[in-house]
Scaffold this motif. Structure first.
Motif, PDB file in Angstrom:
ATOM      1  N   PRO A  82      10.045  -2.629  -6.555  1.00  0.00           N
ATOM      2  CA  PRO A  82       9.940  -1.548  -7.296  1.00  0.00           C
ATOM      3  C   PRO A  82      10.498  -0.358  -6.618  1.00  0.00           C
ATOM      4  N   LEU A  83      10.726  -0.272  -5.411  1.00  0.00           N
ATOM      5  CA  LEU A  83      11.225   0.649  -4.592  1.00  0.00           C
ATOM      6  C   LEU A  83      12.944   0.762  -4.748  1.00  0.00           C
ATOM      7  N   VAL A  84      13.624  -0.408  -4.842  1.00  0.00           N
ATOM      8  CA  VAL A  84      14.710  -0.574  -4.991  1.00  0.00           C
ATOM      9  C   VAL A  84      15.127  -0.066  -6.530  1.00  0.00           C
ATOM     10  N   ARG A  85      14.380  -0.743  -7.458  1.00  0.00           N
ATOM     11  CA  ARG A  85      14.507  -0.518  -8.789  1.00  0.00           C
ATOM     12  C   ARG A  85      14.695   1.058  -9.189  1.00  0.00           C
ATOM     13  N   PHE A  86      13.735   1.559  -8.810  1.00  0.00           N
ATOM     14  CA  PHE A  86      13.554   3.001  -8.696  1.00  0.00           C
ATOM     15  C   PHE A  86      14.570   3.833  -8.419  1.00  0.00           C
ATOM     16  N   HIS A  93       0.795  -1.279  -0.040  1.00  0.00           N
ATOM     17  CA  HIS A  93       0.163  -0.023  -0.010  1.00  0.00           C
ATOM     18  C   HIS A  93       0.809   1.491   0.049  1.00  0.00           C
ATOM     19  N   LEU A  94       2.164   1.229   0.630  1.00  0.00           N
ATOM     20  CA  LEU A  94       3.212   2.369   0.848  1.00  0.00           C
ATOM     21  C   LEU A  94       3.539   2.726  -0.481  1.00  0.00           C
ATOM     22  N   VAL A  95       3.892   1.596  -1.395  1.00  0.00           N
ATOM     23  CA  VAL A  95       4.893   1.610  -2.435  1.00  0.00           C
ATOM     24  C   VAL A  95       4.592   3.186  -3.330  1.00  0.00           C
ATOM     25  N   ALA A 124      12.210   6.312  -1.403  1.00  0.00           N
ATOM     26  CA  ALA A 124      11.939   5.128  -2.064  1.00  0.00           C
ATOM     27  C   ALA A 124      13.174   3.975  -1.596  1.00  0.00           C
ATOM     28  N   GLY A 125      14.372   4.453  -1.642  1.00  0.00           N
ATOM     29  CA  GLY A 125      15.369   3.769  -1.355  1.00  0.00           C
ATOM     30  C   GLY A 125      15.686   3.342  -0.036  1.00  0.00           C
ATOM     31  N   ASP A 126      15.085   4.305   0.830  1.00  0.00           N
ATOM     32  CA  ASP A 126      15.088   4.051   2.231  1.00  0.00           C
ATOM     33  C   ASP A 126      14.236   2.998   2.788  1.00  0.00           C
ATOM     34  N   LEU A 127      12.797   3.186   2.046  1.00  0.00           N
ATOM     35  CA  LEU A 127      11.951   2.222   2.400  1.00  0.00           C
ATOM     36  C   LEU A 127      12.183   0.891   1.744  1.00  0.00           C
ATOM     37  N   GLY A 128      12.832   0.756   0.675  1.00  0.00           N
ATOM     38  CA  GLY A 128      13.296  -0.377  -0.190  1.00  0.00           C
ATOM     39  C   GLY A 128      14.093  -1.050   0.860  1.00  0.00           C
ATOM     40  N   HIS A 129      15.164  -0.494   1.254  1.00  0.00           N
ATOM     41  CA  HIS A 129      16.167  -1.169   2.233  1.00  0.00           C
ATOM     42  C   HIS A 129      15.276  -1.815   3.372  1.00  0.00           C
ATOM     43  N   LEU A 130      14.461  -0.988   3.973  1.00  0.00           N
ATOM     44  CA  LEU A 130      13.737  -1.519   5.182  1.00  0.00           C
ATOM     45  C   LEU A 130      13.241  -2.811   4.629  1.00  0.00           C
TER      46      LEU A 130
END
Length: 214
Positions: free
Chosen positions: A132-136, A101-103, A114-120
């Motif tokens: 998708p967060l990490v790719r972006f 939902h947060l993406v 996005a990167g910080d949330l992707g790492h988490l």
């Protein structure tokens, strides 16, 4: 600065969660936060987490995610929301739903967020949301080694072996002693039948392998 009477309602819910509804209390807490300094929201979230008042906290977090807040605090809201479901309630499937939902909102807040949330999400094993967060973020910051490592992980999980190999080779060009990168590189090279690359990776990890082409 929270009124004692309002916190007493939180305590009453904790003492009798079936008899004292969470939603009205959360509504009053949200109303109290409106117009106040963001630090007050952060302090409130800390207090709710400390009291294990998860049902109330989830209502406040959902409202806070839609509010106009500094990105640092929004990141904290996202972490608390996922963490409350995953660790507080022990509901991994529910946490995955929240993370997904947060993406969209996280992408809209830019690559750093996005990167910080992707790492988490990677750290907590929520891979579908992390992808998708990490790719972006990695596309926006190609020189960021930690994002390149995360990109290698999401590509590995997706079975994208050439891209996985490329990502971990890029990491190792900057951090040649990164054992996790050598390990993942070895997996990618093996999947690609790149035996020279696989031998290089496994030997870098101290494994004794015979010479050969296959």
């Amino acid at each position: 600065g929270l009124p004692d009477a309002l916190w007493a309602q939180v305590q009453a819910h904790q003492a009798d969660p079936d008899g004292v509804a969470a939603a009205p209390i959360a509504g009053e807490l949200i109303a109290w936060c409106e117009g106040r300094h963001p630090n007050d929201l952060q302090a409130l979230l800390d207090a709710l987490r400390g009291a294990a008042a998860y049902a109330i906290s989830l209502e406040v977090l959902e409202e806070a995610w839609s509010a106009e807040l500094p990105l640092t605090l929004l990141g904290r809201v996202a972490e608390d929301w996922i963490g409350t479901v995953l660790h507080g309630l022990g509901d991994r499937a529910g946490a995955a739903v929240v993370a997904q939902h947060l993406v969209k909102g996280a992408l809209a807040h830019g690559p750093a967020f996005a990167g910080d949330l992707g790492h988490l999400c990677l750290e907590w094993g929520l891979y579908a949301a992390a992808d998708p967060l990490v790719r972006f973020a990695a596309k926006a910051h190609p020189g960021d080694t930690s994002l390149r490592y995360a990109l290698g992980i999401v590509r590995k999980l997706a079975g994208e072996w050439p891209g996985c190999r490329d990502a971990f080779r890029a990491v190792l060009s900057q951090r040649p002693d990164e054992q996790g990168a050598w390990w993942s590189l070895g997996i990618a090279c093996t999947a690609l039948s790149d035996w020279a690359g696989a031998r290089e990776a496994w030997r870098a990890l101290g494994m004794a392998l015979p010479d050969g082409e296959g």
